[in-house]
Write a protein that holds these residues in place. Structure first.
Motif, PDB file in Angstrom:
ATOM      1  N   UNK C 173      22.929  48.219   4.511  1.00 11.40           N
ATOM      2  CA  UNK C 173      24.454  48.084   4.216  1.00 11.40           C
ATOM      3  C   UNK C 173      24.544  46.734   3.270  1.00 11.40           C
ATOM      4  N   UNK C 175      27.348  44.374   1.642  1.00 10.88           N
ATOM      5  CA  UNK C 175      28.739  44.255   1.565  1.00 10.88           C
ATOM      6  C   UNK C 175      28.865  42.902   0.842  1.00 10.88           C
ATOM      7  N   UNK C 205      33.839  51.657  -4.507  1.00  8.62           N
ATOM      8  CA  UNK C 205      33.284  52.114  -3.194  1.00  8.62           C
ATOM      9  C   UNK C 205      32.378  53.244  -3.823  1.00  8.62           C
ATOM     10  N   UNK C 227      17.695  54.183  -0.325  1.00  6.26           N
ATOM     11  CA  UNK C 227      19.263  54.428  -0.481  1.00  6.26           C
ATOM     12  C   UNK C 227      20.050  53.324   0.294  1.00  6.26           C
TER      13      UNK C 227
ATOM     14  N   UNK D 244      35.932  45.530   6.653  1.00  6.38           N
ATOM     15  CA  UNK D 244      35.333  46.444   5.992  1.00  6.38           C
ATOM     16  C   UNK D 244      34.159  47.330   6.873  1.00  6.38           C
ATOM     17  N   UNK D 246      31.584  49.965   8.448  1.00  4.56           N
ATOM     18  CA  UNK D 246      30.368  51.038   8.156  1.00  4.56           C
ATOM     19  C   UNK D 246      29.974  51.800   9.318  1.00  4.56           C
ATOM     20  N   UNK D 248      28.021  55.658  10.501  1.00  7.13           N
ATOM     21  CA  UNK D 248      27.590  57.153  10.409  1.00  7.13           C
ATOM     22  C   UNK D 248      28.374  58.112  10.988  1.00  7.13           C
ATOM     23  N   UNK D 274      47.958  54.834   5.865  1.00  9.26           N
ATOM     24  CA  UNK D 274      46.746  55.237   5.709  1.00  9.26           C
ATOM     25  C   UNK D 274      46.926  55.927   4.270  1.00  9.26           C
ATOM     26  N   UNK D 275      46.244  54.861   3.154  1.00  7.38           N
ATOM     27  CA  UNK D 275      46.222  55.390   1.812  1.00  7.38           C
ATOM     28  C   UNK D 275      45.704  56.799   1.421  1.00  7.38           C
ATOM     29  N   UNK D 280      42.314  51.817  -2.244  1.00  9.88           N
ATOM     30  CA  UNK D 280      41.903  51.266  -1.032  1.00  9.88           C
ATOM     31  C   UNK D 280      42.708  49.873  -1.202  1.00  9.88           C
ATOM     32  N   UNK D 297      36.410  56.044   2.638  1.00 14.07           N
ATOM     33  CA  UNK D 297      35.587  56.438   1.730  1.00 14.07           C
ATOM     34  C   UNK D 297      34.207  56.914   2.488  1.00 14.07           C
ATOM     35  N   UNK D 299      30.909  58.728   1.966  1.00 16.50           N
ATOM     36  CA  UNK D 299      30.096  59.068   1.021  1.00 16.50           C
ATOM     37  C   UNK D 299      28.844  60.172   1.388  1.00 16.50           C
ATOM     38  N   UNK D 301      26.360  61.088  -0.168  1.00 22.16           N
ATOM     39  CA  UNK D 301      25.122  60.828  -0.595  1.00 22.16           C
ATOM     40  C   UNK D 301      24.379  60.216   0.584  1.00 22.16           C
ATOM     41  N   UNK D 302      25.019  59.158   1.021  1.00 25.58           N
ATOM     42  CA  UNK D 302      24.396  58.561   2.135  1.00 25.58           C
ATOM     43  C   UNK D 302      25.113  58.687   3.680  1.00 25.58           C
ATOM     44  N   UNK D 304      27.388  57.862   5.195  1.00 25.02           N
ATOM     45  CA  UNK D 304      28.057  56.725   5.891  1.00 25.02           C
ATOM     46  C   UNK D 304      29.451  56.656   5.403  1.00 25.02           C
ATOM     47  N   UNK D 306      32.897  54.732   5.308  1.00 28.45           N
ATOM     48  CA  UNK D 306      33.672  53.364   4.984  1.00 28.45           C
ATOM     49  C   UNK D 306      34.751  53.072   5.121  1.00 28.45           C
ATOM     50  N   UNK D 308      38.226  50.529   5.157  1.00 30.89           N
ATOM     51  CA  UNK D 308      38.655  49.444   4.989  1.00 30.89           C
ATOM     52  C   UNK D 308      40.096  49.128   5.411  1.00 30.89           C
TER      53      UNK D 308
END
Lengths: 345, 345, 345, 345
Positions: C173, C175, C205, C227, D244, D246, D248, D274-275, D280, D297, D299, D301-302, D304, D306, D308
């Protein structure tokens, strides 16, 4: 040449260290601090880690006089006046960033500094170190009284007008603004981040130490007694001074005429830059540098001349000017080691 | 009562929305924006998400006059002068946060606003909305010219001295400082963060729109033509104005005497607070509130009176004062909905 | 040596000018700007008045190749890729501060830069200019891809751990926080002073251009595909980057052990300073300088290693590192001209 | 209802005063301060001049229990634990803005607060006052442990994900950033303006008091022991927290799915917003208000997620939440008196 800095944990000292690090002829041999004796400089200032590894000592005049050729005092008021005479007698030159040797008048000093002035002998030896007006005297002195930050910005803005006899004696208003570093590193609620951020303050109306200093130098320049109204303010930023100065012209001259006169006045002074008509400098334009930038506006409608003068309070307003003075005292080019450009943005 | 706000994406409008949200008698019915017509307000200002869900419309005078009782104009210069007359003829009251109806003199308006003044009929209907001097007239007007931010701070600082005939006509210096929000939301390199942060600037020397506004009101108060020297500066902070004012007293009065006179002058004006001797307000002390705080220093040595006046430029300098005026126009207590305390820190 | 700078009105260019002004072997001969051709540099940047009087020109590859020995590109994305190949063929070395030559993978470039990658031939010639890992290759290259600001701080913080195989491949991570100057001089509501002051934002993000750059270099160092999760934030200040990095250690090591390993890793790299145990650097400690300062905390309780890495985004994150690379490419000591101490405060 | 505030010169107290000033059912009857007993509040906080004229007293439990119905403690750690039990026995409800009653585990308290926990009886009586999860319990308690600023932002960001069992137990990273007012009004070099301005710092890695508080509440929500990695940072601004976070995901869900779930979770909680996807929140969007705004957010790809989460540390992170809790404890609508919109800009 080897130099020492007394007052090692203050902002004046740390700025001297930054600037002297690039000076080709000088080594900082000793850093003295009463409160932090025995501490490594990098413990107080981690940004110097792995670069400068000096340990701070308490001041011992005798010992120090054998180790260095020149001593900078970056101490609070009413300290250097006790030590500089001793160094003088031992033949060591001193540059004093505090106000102890700036005023010649005992009563004024007592009123604004709340202490007795140094012995007259040493006051007479001292030279007021504004290189743009006192260059020759500076070269020969052994006690250099480095000007205050506000007086530097203000005098450089006003002196050409006085020297050319353009200005009425009355109604001189100096509205000055400083970044917070001018208040030093001492803790106070006034400069506690949460109190000072997003805030703008006036302070010490009519009672700031720099009033007699400005008046003394203007009186000398004008040849008649000059009194000023001076109001300092604090801006929520770290560095920078702006002095906005209002005077009445004896007779009207256009901005262009006065600018031309100022530019001529400063043509051999590399650190003063007078802007062309319609351009007023902001404090950022001298950030981190030894420049004093000046903007001029002459208002035909009101007969007032407005002069805007900006410096970095820690450079031209303190440590940079001290090095400029050292250069002159040592016979070097006055710009040696202090030609850094302003940091922008 | 239902109101509309024209100029919905600017800081004046969004501050009106914030303050009116707590007003017990008013609903914001419509928000008008030429540039953002069709956009939801919360897309432009996400901090209003889930609270205010209005969609902005283009301005249609006829239609709007049937939907609301009063219209706020928070528009750039030279816009409201074309619309307010139409609303006036339709019987709808308007409060104009721009400068279009503040000046009475065609030539001055043309010089500083670079456009023709509104039709004389409407200029005569308009009342200059500084409640501390014009309360009675404000109650009856249908066109309210809400004062500029600098004039509000400056006039509240100067008027008591003029009303009591303490001040010489000449040598009036106004050194003013504003937070950056005074420049609005329009993009410009001047207020680009990296250019303005850690920076302090003077601007528009001798040419700011607020000069004729200040002079007009001082002239009215003094009964003789008053000219001022006015220099605005930008401070690296978002909100707040300080006006540091220098005048010559006709004869000396102590700080205490003048403070006493000021406190009496403002005793029925809940939004002006005059500090006791030795205390000078800073801008943070009025942040987010409708207060104007004043500090006084009379210097016997120089004969100068220094007045420090601070406001939040977006509240007492714009939207808060507009609501104070609305309250008076509607017969409500002038403090209704705008009693928020300053945010500190 | 004579050099040219393309992109003369941006912050990367003006920082190159500041730093090169003190470089003993280099003269800035030409400054190129498409948008400001014909304008004097000091009109765009008054802080350079009376110091640097160059007029900016439009870029003419042929002509420039006869005037200078090396060209810096401080341009937005997708510009240098069209010009650097031409200079290469003319035998002129280029240092590219933009991202055009950093990525080797066409697909990644297309995804993040939304354009086609430069011709493969030139990509192969280009060297990724992080001197602390690529010193030897840098010395020989003619196309230097100067690293991004975030990747510089992040890779210097992570590479020793990867080189010593201490870190698990997953759950990396990053940040990251940057000062606003990282967004450049282009106007945008995002970095309008009143919107950004007293504000803290996360942005882009999962989509920032520096993600593939960090991953490419970590993958090379680790010998396996890495990654990362990368979130950039903007801090209301002008300069400085902090990358706070969280990784899982393969097996526990104390902070002290890891610090010792890092200090050994960087012992011949004068611009990286690894703090001792318990000391975490802040961004101010590298302000205006080419240093990267690193703090380490290994948490036995959670098995996580936290690495804090700070740089000045415009110096080590851009122009200072570009000069460090130039020094290596020219066979000079890598610190030449960039030994300025951090400005503090 | 009459209330008292203990800790009258701190930022928590002054923010309570600001907010309670608009509360329709509450009068601040007494302000207690050990250090400033006998001083008028407006001498310490001139922004309250002419508005609130209370003189501060030393705390006398017996006397106070006869004068007020509820006591707010806005005191440093390890003070309220000695007084709240006494008020409890006298039947007076207390809301504690300090951490003394938040932790249930003696060992944890001893480790992080370096003192012994309050008597078990009172710890059991205390309710952790995060209204969005504990509303019913809050209504009945007499000892309200008002959550910490970081835990408020963090838990509101994480709890919906935990309640829906979306999150893996390991690798929870909380990278938190606070404005400087979080450090309080006590002087320290760390938050001296010149040291903190234009600076960004990490501090107390692995040792901040809020770690056990976050873990305790997450453990309760998850039904299994949760450990987190938490790194606080200081931002050069006065107000605002961003957490912020993070984590899994156990299995992938799109941002949209998770946002929808969060919006449903908070639909009856007026202070959490909550947006929508791709948006963000920044800290400024809640400035001066009691809102907690959340951006999501996910992701692919990872793997994860996130999160905020932003609050104003002095409002939802302290005094606003305390009033929200008071409202619940008194049977009033939880938004009473704290519906101020965010101040923007």
């Amino acid at each position: 040449m080897k130099v020492a800095i007394v007052g090692g944990t203050g902002y004046g000292a740390v700025e001297l260290i930054r600037l002297l690090n690039n000076h080709p002829h000088v080594t900082v041999e000793k850093i003295l601090s009463h409160s932090s004796s025995g501490t490594k400089l990098s413990e107080v200032y981690p940004h110097l880690s792995d670069i400068i590894d000096l340990e701070m000592d308490a001041l011992d005049v005798e010992a120090l006089s054998k180790q260095v050729d020149l001593v900078f005092f970056a101490t609070p008021s009413n300290i250097s006046k006790d030590y500089i005479p001793k160094f003088f007698e031992l033949g060591i030159r001193c540059i004093d960033l505090s106000g102890d040797f700036r005023l010649e008048d005992e009563a004024e000093y007592r009123l604004y500094y709340e202490d007795s002035l140094a012995d007259e002998k040493y006051i007479k030896e001292a030279v007021y170190g504004l290189p743009e007006i006192n260059k020759e005297k500076i070269k020969d002195t052994k006690i250099l009284a480095n000007p205050g930050c506000y007086p530097t910005a203000t005098l450089l803005g006003l002196l050409p007008a006085f020297k050319h006899d353009l200005v009425e004696q009355d109604n001189i208003i100096i509205d000055a603004k400083t970044g917070v570093s001018g208040a030093g590193r001492g803790l106070s609620l006034n400069v506690h981040f949460s109190e000072m951020n997003e805030n703008f303050k006036a302070y010490k109306l009519g009672s700031h130490k720099h009033i007699p200093e400005i008046e003394q130098e203007l009186t000398t320049a004008a040849g008649e007694t000059i009194q000023v109204t001076f109001t300092p303010h604090i801006v929520p930023m770290t560095r920078g001074i702006m002095s906005t100065i209002y005077v009445n012209l004896k007779e009207h001259h256009s901005s262009e005429e006065i600018i031309s006169l100022y530019q001529k006045y400063y043509k051999d002074h590399p650190f003063v830059r007078v802007r062309n008509e319609g351009i007023i400098p902001s404090t950022r334009e001298v950030y981190g540098s030894n420049y004093c930038d000046i903007g001029i506006f002459s208002d035909e409608r009101t007969g007032k001349l407005t002069i805007v003068s900006v410096i970095d309070n820690l450079v031209k307003g303190a440590s940079g000017q001290a090095i400029q003075n050292m250069n002159l005292m040592c016979g070097w080019d006055e710009t040696t080691g202090i030609t850094q450009l302003p940091i922008y943005p």
